[in-house]
Structure formats: structure tokens, C-alpha cells
Design a protein around this motif. Structure first.
Motif, PDB file in Angstrom:
ATOM      1  N   ASN A 214       0.812  -1.211   0.000  1.00  0.00           N
ATOM      2  CA  ASN A 214       0.000   0.000   0.000  1.00  0.00           C
ATOM      3  C   ASN A 214       0.851   1.269   0.000  1.00  0.00           C
ATOM      4  O   ASN A 214       0.446   2.292  -0.549  1.00  0.00           O
ATOM      5  N   ALA A 215       2.029   1.218   0.607  1.00  0.00           N
ATOM      6  CA  ALA A 215       2.908   2.374   0.619  1.00  0.00           C
ATOM      7  C   ALA A 215       3.369   2.754  -0.783  1.00  0.00           C
ATOM      8  O   ALA A 215       3.660   3.918  -1.051  1.00  0.00           O
ATOM      9  N   LYS A 216       3.451   1.765  -1.683  1.00  0.00           N
ATOM     10  CA  LYS A 216       3.840   2.003  -3.071  1.00  0.00           C
ATOM     11  C   LYS A 216       2.646   2.054  -4.013  1.00  0.00           C
ATOM     12  O   LYS A 216       2.828   2.184  -5.226  1.00  0.00           O
ATOM     13  N   ASN A 217       1.436   1.937  -3.472  1.00  0.00           N
ATOM     14  CA  ASN A 217       0.214   1.917  -4.280  1.00  0.00           C
ATOM     15  C   ASN A 217       0.278   0.851  -5.380  1.00  0.00           C
ATOM     16  O   ASN A 217      -0.171   1.077  -6.508  1.00  0.00           O
ATOM     17  N   THR A 218       0.805  -0.321  -5.036  1.00  0.00           N
ATOM     18  CA  THR A 218       1.052  -1.343  -6.041  1.00  0.00           C
ATOM     19  C   THR A 218       0.522  -2.705  -5.599  1.00  0.00           C
ATOM     20  O   THR A 218       0.721  -3.119  -4.456  1.00  0.00           O
ATOM     21  N   LEU A 219      -0.134  -3.390  -6.516  1.00  0.00           N
ATOM     22  CA  LEU A 219      -0.590  -4.765  -6.381  1.00  0.00           C
ATOM     23  C   LEU A 219       0.328  -5.661  -7.198  1.00  0.00           C
ATOM     24  O   LEU A 219       0.755  -5.276  -8.287  1.00  0.00           O
ATOM     25  N   TYR A 220       0.614  -6.872  -6.698  1.00  0.00           N
ATOM     26  CA  TYR A 220       1.498  -7.804  -7.382  1.00  0.00           C
ATOM     27  C   TYR A 220       0.824  -9.156  -7.592  1.00  0.00           C
ATOM     28  O   TYR A 220      -0.050  -9.565  -6.826  1.00  0.00           O
ATOM     29  N   LEU A 221       1.275  -9.849  -8.620  1.00  0.00           N
ATOM     30  CA  LEU A 221       0.934 -11.250  -8.816  1.00  0.00           C
ATOM     31  C   LEU A 221       2.217 -11.989  -9.170  1.00  0.00           C
ATOM     32  O   LEU A 221       2.767 -11.791 -10.256  1.00  0.00           O
ATOM     33  N   GLN A 222       2.704 -12.818  -8.259  1.00  0.00           N
ATOM     34  CA  GLN A 222       3.867 -13.652  -8.506  1.00  0.00           C
ATOM     35  C   GLN A 222       3.394 -14.961  -9.121  1.00  0.00           C
ATOM     36  O   GLN A 222       2.572 -15.657  -8.529  1.00  0.00           O
ATOM     37  N   MET A 223       3.909 -15.298 -10.291  1.00  0.00           N
ATOM     38  CA  MET A 223       3.506 -16.485 -11.020  1.00  0.00           C
ATOM     39  C   MET A 223       4.727 -17.381 -11.205  1.00  0.00           C
ATOM     40  O   MET A 223       5.712 -16.974 -11.823  1.00  0.00           O
ATOM     41  N   ASN A 224       4.660 -18.598 -10.678  1.00  0.00           N
ATOM     42  CA  ASN A 224       5.753 -19.558 -10.755  1.00  0.00           C
ATOM     43  C   ASN A 224       5.324 -20.793 -11.532  1.00  0.00           C
ATOM     44  O   ASN A 224       4.140 -21.070 -11.683  1.00  0.00           O
ATOM     45  N   SER A 225       6.310 -21.552 -12.006  1.00  0.00           N
ATOM     46  CA  SER A 225       6.069 -22.795 -12.742  1.00  0.00           C
ATOM     47  C   SER A 225       5.046 -22.587 -13.849  1.00  0.00           C
ATOM     48  O   SER A 225       4.087 -23.339 -13.990  1.00  0.00           O
ATOM     49  N   LEU A 226       5.263 -21.571 -14.649  1.00  0.00           N
ATOM     50  CA  LEU A 226       4.290 -21.197 -15.668  1.00  0.00           C
ATOM     51  C   LEU A 226       4.142 -22.273 -16.735  1.00  0.00           C
ATOM     52  O   LEU A 226       5.110 -22.942 -17.110  1.00  0.00           O
ATOM     53  N   GLU A 227       2.914 -22.411 -17.206  1.00  0.00           N
ATOM     54  CA  GLU A 227       2.545 -23.390 -18.212  1.00  0.00           C
ATOM     55  C   GLU A 227       1.967 -22.680 -19.428  1.00  0.00           C
ATOM     56  O   GLU A 227       1.519 -21.539 -19.345  1.00  0.00           O
ATOM     57  N   ALA A 228       1.949 -23.369 -20.559  1.00  0.00           N
ATOM     58  CA  ALA A 228       1.385 -22.785 -21.766  1.00  0.00           C
ATOM     59  C   ALA A 228      -0.059 -22.354 -21.566  1.00  0.00           C
ATOM     60  O   ALA A 228      -0.504 -21.350 -22.138  1.00  0.00           O
ATOM     61  N   ASP A 229      -0.808 -23.095 -20.740  1.00  0.00           N
ATOM     62  CA  ASP A 229      -2.204 -22.761 -20.491  1.00  0.00           C
ATOM     63  C   ASP A 229      -2.386 -21.493 -19.657  1.00  0.00           C
ATOM     64  O   ASP A 229      -3.516 -21.031 -19.484  1.00  0.00           O
ATOM     65  N   ASP A 230      -1.306 -20.929 -19.131  1.00  0.00           N
ATOM     66  CA  ASP A 230      -1.377 -19.657 -18.422  1.00  0.00           C
ATOM     67  C   ASP A 230      -1.334 -18.469 -19.375  1.00  0.00           C
ATOM     68  O   ASP A 230      -1.472 -17.325 -18.935  1.00  0.00           O
ATOM     69  N   THR A 231      -1.128 -18.703 -20.656  1.00  0.00           N
ATOM     70  CA  THR A 231      -1.074 -17.623 -21.631  1.00  0.00           C
ATOM     71  C   THR A 231      -2.413 -16.907 -21.700  1.00  0.00           C
ATOM     72  O   THR A 231      -3.448 -17.521 -21.969  1.00  0.00           O
ATOM     73  N   ALA A 232      -2.409 -15.597 -21.439  1.00  0.00           N
ATOM     74  CA  ALA A 232      -3.638 -14.814 -21.381  1.00  0.00           C
ATOM     75  C   ALA A 232      -3.275 -13.350 -21.198  1.00  0.00           C
ATOM     76  O   ALA A 232      -2.126 -13.000 -20.931  1.00  0.00           O
ATOM     77  N   VAL A 233      -4.288 -12.492 -21.330  1.00  0.00           N
ATOM     78  CA  VAL A 233      -4.164 -11.107 -20.900  1.00  0.00           C
ATOM     79  C   VAL A 233      -4.589 -11.043 -19.440  1.00  0.00           C
ATOM     80  O   VAL A 233      -5.679 -11.496 -19.085  1.00  0.00           O
ATOM     81  N   TYR A 234      -3.750 -10.480 -18.604  1.00  0.00           N
ATOM     82  CA  TYR A 234      -4.005 -10.390 -17.176  1.00  0.00           C
ATOM     83  C   TYR A 234      -4.414  -8.970 -16.808  1.00  0.00           C
ATOM     84  O   TYR A 234      -3.749  -8.003 -17.186  1.00  0.00           O
ATOM     85  N   TYR A 235      -5.521  -8.847 -16.070  1.00  0.00           N
ATOM     86  CA  TYR A 235      -6.082  -7.569 -15.672  1.00  0.00           C
ATOM     87  C   TYR A 235      -6.099  -7.438 -14.153  1.00  0.00           C
ATOM     88  O   TYR A 235      -6.396  -8.400 -13.446  1.00  0.00           O
ATOM     89  N   CYS A 236      -5.835  -6.240 -13.650  1.00  0.00           N
ATOM     90  CA  CYS A 236      -6.100  -5.960 -12.251  1.00  0.00           C
ATOM     91  C   CYS A 236      -7.417  -5.202 -12.130  1.00  0.00           C
ATOM     92  O   CYS A 236      -7.847  -4.515 -13.056  1.00  0.00           O
TER      93      CYS A 236
END
Length: 127
Positions: free
Chosen positions: A74-96
Motif C-alpha cells: 500500500n505504501a507504493k500503491n502497487t498490487l502484485y501477482l507472482q507467477m511460478n512454474s508457468l505453463e502454456a495454459d497460463d497464456t492470457a491477458v491479465y487484468y487488475c
């Protein structure tokens, strides 16, 4: 009114990792429950993860739990998504997305409860 801007999406090999960021402007991030959704070509948006204002409670799509981690600074006004062990099926447009509504846990995955959206960032997982 809050504006949201995603960043961090890129081409990555299977098994690799990425960290997506969503920076808020216009309002302080701590006023909002935040979420990540993703959209595959020709499909509706799919819930990924959500985090409440204090970070005390998080929610994940069941099949992603353990590989993806949502967090906020919150101090940086930033949201994160850490994604590990990525797979081809994770291919997408990601929205917050953001909402000031007091959502119960079962409502966190419903996209129409979120009032503010970023423009998305493309994640492509390919060899």
C-alpha cells in the motif's frame, strides 16, 4: 476515481516465473479490495486471485493455488501477482481490478462486483 496500470507481462518459457504489477493512481490503494483476472482469446474473464485491503485475507482460483501469489504494498500503491512454474495454459491477458465494496469471500471471484479495471498486460508462455 482510481486509475490502474498493469505491467510485467512478457514472453516466458514453460517452467519460468513472472511478477506482474498493478500501480494505482488518483486514489490510495489501501481504500480498495483488489483482484487479478485473466482472459483467454475468445473467452470471458476468469478469476485468478483477490486480496482484501489489509492483506489479512486472500482468495485464489483453486487450480492456481500454490503456483500464484497475490500481494500488495500500500505504501507504493502497487498490487502484485507472482507467477511460478508457468505453463502454456497460463497464456492470457491479465487484468487488475479494484472495488470499495465490502465483498464476502464467495463474491470475490465475481467480475461485475469490481468497479475499476486496468487495460491488461499480455503473458505468453511458450518454448
Amino acid at each position: 476515481q482510481v486509475q490502474l496500470l498493469e505491467s510485467g507481462g512478457e514472453l516466458v518459457h514453460p517452467g519460468g516465473s513472472l511478477r506482474l504489477s498493478c500501480t494505482a493512481s488518483g486514489r490510495a490503494l489501501n481504500a480498495y479490495t483488489m483482484a487479478w483476472f485473466r482472459q483467454f482469446p475468445g473467452k470471458d474473464r476468469e478469476f485468478v486471485a483477490a486480496i482484501k485491503r489489509s492483506s489479512h485475507m486472500t482468495s485464489y482460483k483453486n487450480s492456481l493455488k500454490g503456483r500464484f501469489t497475490i500481494s500488495r504494498d500500500n505504501a507504493k500503491n502497487t498490487l502484485y501477482l507472482q507467477m511460478n512454474s508457468l505453463e502454456a495454459d497460463d497464456t492470457a491477458v491479465y487484468y487488475c481490478a479494484a472495488t470499495t465494496s465490502g465483498l464476502i469471500r464467495s463474491s470475490l471471484a465475481v467480475d461485475h462486483y469490481y468497479d475499476y479495471w486496468g487495460r491488461g498486460t499480455q503473458v505468453t508462455v511458450s518454448s
